[in-house]
Every structure is written in C-alpha cells, then in structure tokens.
Design a protein around this motif. Structure first.
Motif, PDB file in Angstrom:
ATOM      1  N   ILE A   7      27.144  46.348  41.488  1.00  0.00           N
ATOM      2  CA  ILE A   7      27.957  45.552  40.184  1.00  0.00           C
ATOM      3  C   ILE A   7      26.950  45.280  39.272  1.00  0.00           C
ATOM      4  O   ILE A   7      25.729  44.768  39.261  1.00  0.00           O
ATOM      5  N   THR A   8      27.381  45.804  38.018  1.00  0.00           N
ATOM      6  CA  THR A   8      26.551  45.673  36.897  1.00  0.00           C
ATOM      7  C   THR A   8      27.503  44.505  35.917  1.00  0.00           C
ATOM      8  O   THR A   8      28.360  44.129  36.205  1.00  0.00           O
ATOM      9  N   GLY A   9      26.629  44.470  34.560  1.00  0.00           N
ATOM     10  CA  GLY A   9      27.363  43.554  33.732  1.00  0.00           C
ATOM     11  C   GLY A   9      28.516  44.085  32.968  1.00  0.00           C
ATOM     12  O   GLY A   9      28.670  43.131  31.820  1.00  0.00           O
ATOM     13  N   ALA A  10      29.020  44.890  32.951  1.00  0.00           N
ATOM     14  CA  ALA A  10      30.143  45.518  32.441  1.00  0.00           C
ATOM     15  C   ALA A  10      31.316  44.768  32.981  1.00  0.00           C
ATOM     16  O   ALA A  10      31.447  44.263  33.887  1.00  0.00           O
ATOM     17  N   SER A  11      32.300  44.341  32.032  1.00  0.00           N
ATOM     18  CA  SER A  11      33.498  43.803  32.500  1.00  0.00           C
ATOM     19  C   SER A  11      34.227  44.491  33.263  1.00  0.00           C
ATOM     20  O   SER A  11      34.202  45.738  33.408  1.00  0.00           O
ATOM     21  N   GLY A  12      34.878  43.813  34.178  1.00  0.00           N
ATOM     22  CA  GLY A  12      35.664  44.354  35.317  1.00  0.00           C
ATOM     23  C   GLY A  12      35.190  44.221  36.788  1.00  0.00           C
ATOM     24  O   GLY A  12      35.498  44.949  37.642  1.00  0.00           O
ATOM     25  N   SER A  13      34.559  43.006  36.911  1.00  0.00           N
ATOM     26  CA  SER A  13      34.110  42.807  38.063  1.00  0.00           C
ATOM     27  C   SER A  13      34.967  42.472  39.169  1.00  0.00           C
ATOM     28  O   SER A  13      34.857  42.562  40.584  1.00  0.00           O
ATOM     29  N   ILE A  14      36.581  42.310  38.619  1.00  0.00           N
ATOM     30  CA  ILE A  14      37.403  42.277  39.866  1.00  0.00           C
ATOM     31  C   ILE A  14      37.481  43.421  40.860  1.00  0.00           C
ATOM     32  O   ILE A  14      38.056  43.304  41.584  1.00  0.00           O
ATOM     33  N   TYR A  15      37.323  44.585  39.941  1.00  0.00           N
ATOM     34  CA  TYR A  15      37.346  45.904  40.813  1.00  0.00           C
ATOM     35  C   TYR A  15      36.260  45.476  42.170  1.00  0.00           C
ATOM     36  O   TYR A  15      36.426  46.002  43.038  1.00  0.00           O
ATOM     37  N   ALA A  16      35.040  45.206  41.654  1.00  0.00           N
ATOM     38  CA  ALA A  16      34.024  45.112  42.714  1.00  0.00           C
ATOM     39  C   ALA A  16      34.506  43.990  43.730  1.00  0.00           C
ATOM     40  O   ALA A  16      34.517  43.985  44.923  1.00  0.00           O
ATOM     41  N   TYR A  17      34.742  42.904  43.244  1.00  0.00           N
ATOM     42  CA  TYR A  17      35.257  41.746  44.221  1.00  0.00           C
ATOM     43  C   TYR A  17      36.282  42.247  45.141  1.00  0.00           C
ATOM     44  O   TYR A  17      36.207  42.077  46.340  1.00  0.00           O
ATOM     45  N   SER A  18      37.282  42.983  44.753  1.00  0.00           N
ATOM     46  CA  SER A  18      38.635  43.435  45.397  1.00  0.00           C
ATOM     47  C   SER A  18      37.842  44.401  46.461  1.00  0.00           C
ATOM     48  O   SER A  18      38.342  44.422  47.743  1.00  0.00           O
ATOM     49  N   MET A  19      37.071  45.378  45.888  1.00  0.00           N
ATOM     50  CA  MET A  19      36.330  46.569  46.844  1.00  0.00           C
ATOM     51  C   MET A  19      35.747  45.830  47.995  1.00  0.00           C
ATOM     52  O   MET A  19      35.822  46.381  49.095  1.00  0.00           O
ATOM     53  N   ILE A  20      34.864  44.820  47.916  1.00  0.00           N
ATOM     54  CA  ILE A  20      34.161  44.281  48.847  1.00  0.00           C
ATOM     55  C   ILE A  20      34.900  43.505  49.712  1.00  0.00           C
ATOM     56  O   ILE A  20      34.822  43.723  51.076  1.00  0.00           O
ATOM     57  N   ARG A  21      35.869  42.889  49.630  1.00  0.00           N
ATOM     58  CA  ARG A  21      36.790  42.347  50.277  1.00  0.00           C
ATOM     59  C   ARG A  21      37.707  43.266  51.283  1.00  0.00           C
ATOM     60  O   ARG A  21      37.897  43.280  52.323  1.00  0.00           O
TER      61      ARG A  21
END
Length: 184
Positions: A7-21
């Motif tokens: 996960i980096t500082g670009a906007s769109g961390s919802i993608y990472a959160y959802s992917m991890i779950r």
C-alpha cells in the motif's frame, strides 16, 4: 497461497483494504507492507489502521529489510501494489530496493513471479509512462485503477470488487467477486 499486498500513499486505499479482506476469506497467507504515506491515506480514506489489518494478514514494517519477503528463497505466489504511487513506481522501475516494499517488488520480478501494479494517478506525464513501460518490459502487469461499468454498479463496493477481481485474475487466484461477462 502466499500473496504480498503493498500500500502506498496514492488515493484509493479502499482497494487494498478490500483486497486484504478478500484474500483472508479465500484462505491466502497474506503479507502487507505499507509506506508511511500509505498508512496515513488508509486511515484518512477508510478509517482503518495497519493494526486493524492484523487479523487478516501479516503486517510487515517497511523498514525491515530482513523480513521474509525480502528474500527470493521465500516463495510467494505474487505481489500486488495497490494503490501504487508514482513515487513508488519510479523507485521500483529504477531498481531501488531501499525499503521492504521496493525490495519485495524487485525480488518478485527477479524470481519471475507475478507483480501487479495498480497505479492510481491522473493525468500521467512522460516519466510516469516510461517507468510503467520499464516495469511492463521487466514482467510486471500494469493495471490502472479503472473499473468497468458494464455490470451496472450501483455502489462503490461493486467498483472496488470489479478492480480487485481483475487483480486476482492477474495473480491467478480463483474467486467469485464478480459475475463475468456473459454470466447472469
């Protein structure tokens, strides 16, 4: 199955959160690496801290170059960087390995494992494009965060799932996140 999610500082961390779950639900052994900015953006955009991801994944310190994922002898099935900032993309494209995230990406490429990079930036200038081309030539999959709309989404999660489904497909991970084209 072992997957690294960065996960980096670009906007769109919802993608990472959802992917991890999602990876957790699929039974994957997941390793999470976040930049300092990535952690701040995730907390700002999603209200989620890295500590809150610990039930779903092994959260690694980006400064720990001795972590397992820094070595090619530690087998993984691939790595995804989502969202990927242009700073991180440039570092990886130019061979920097001074953080765990960039080192793990370099290891993924050198071991010929799947590296999926999901840039979330627009517009792009020539240096961004050249760095993406370098990484594509090195074997990375470049998948801009550009969800489709032919499935008639009505909620943000449908857009997130669409993009994450495409990433999982690129990693070779079986899933049921979306209905595929032609399915009803």
């Amino acid at each position: 199955m072992r997957i690294i999610v960065a996960i980096t500082g670009a906007s769109g961390s919802i993608y990472a959160y959802s992917m991890i779950r999602t990876l957790h639900q699929l039974g994957a052994e997941t390793f999470v690496i976040s930049t300092a900015s990535g952690e701040k953006v995730m907390q700002y955009e999603c209200g989620v801290t890295l500590q809150e991801l610990e039930p779903y994944a092994n959260v690694l310190d980006n400064g720990n170059l001795f972590a397992s994922v820094a070595s090619g002898s530690f087998k993984t099935d691939g790595m995804v960087i989502l969202p990927c900032s242009m700073n991180t993309l440039g570092a990886i494209a130019n061979g920097l390995g001074d953080t765990l995230l960039s080192r793990a990406a370099s290891v993924t490429l050198k071991e010929r494992r799947r590296l999926v990079i999901v840039p979330r930036e627009t517009p792009l200038h020539i240096i961004h494009l050249e760095n993406m081309l370098k990484l594509a030539r090195a074997g990375a999959d470049i998948m801009p965060a550009s969800p489709g709309f032919y499935h008639h989404p009505t909620e943000i999660w449908e857009l997130v799932n669409f993009m994450n489904a495409r990433v999982l497909d690129a990693l070779g991970v079986e899933h049921q996140l979306i209905k595929r084209w032609g399915e009803r």
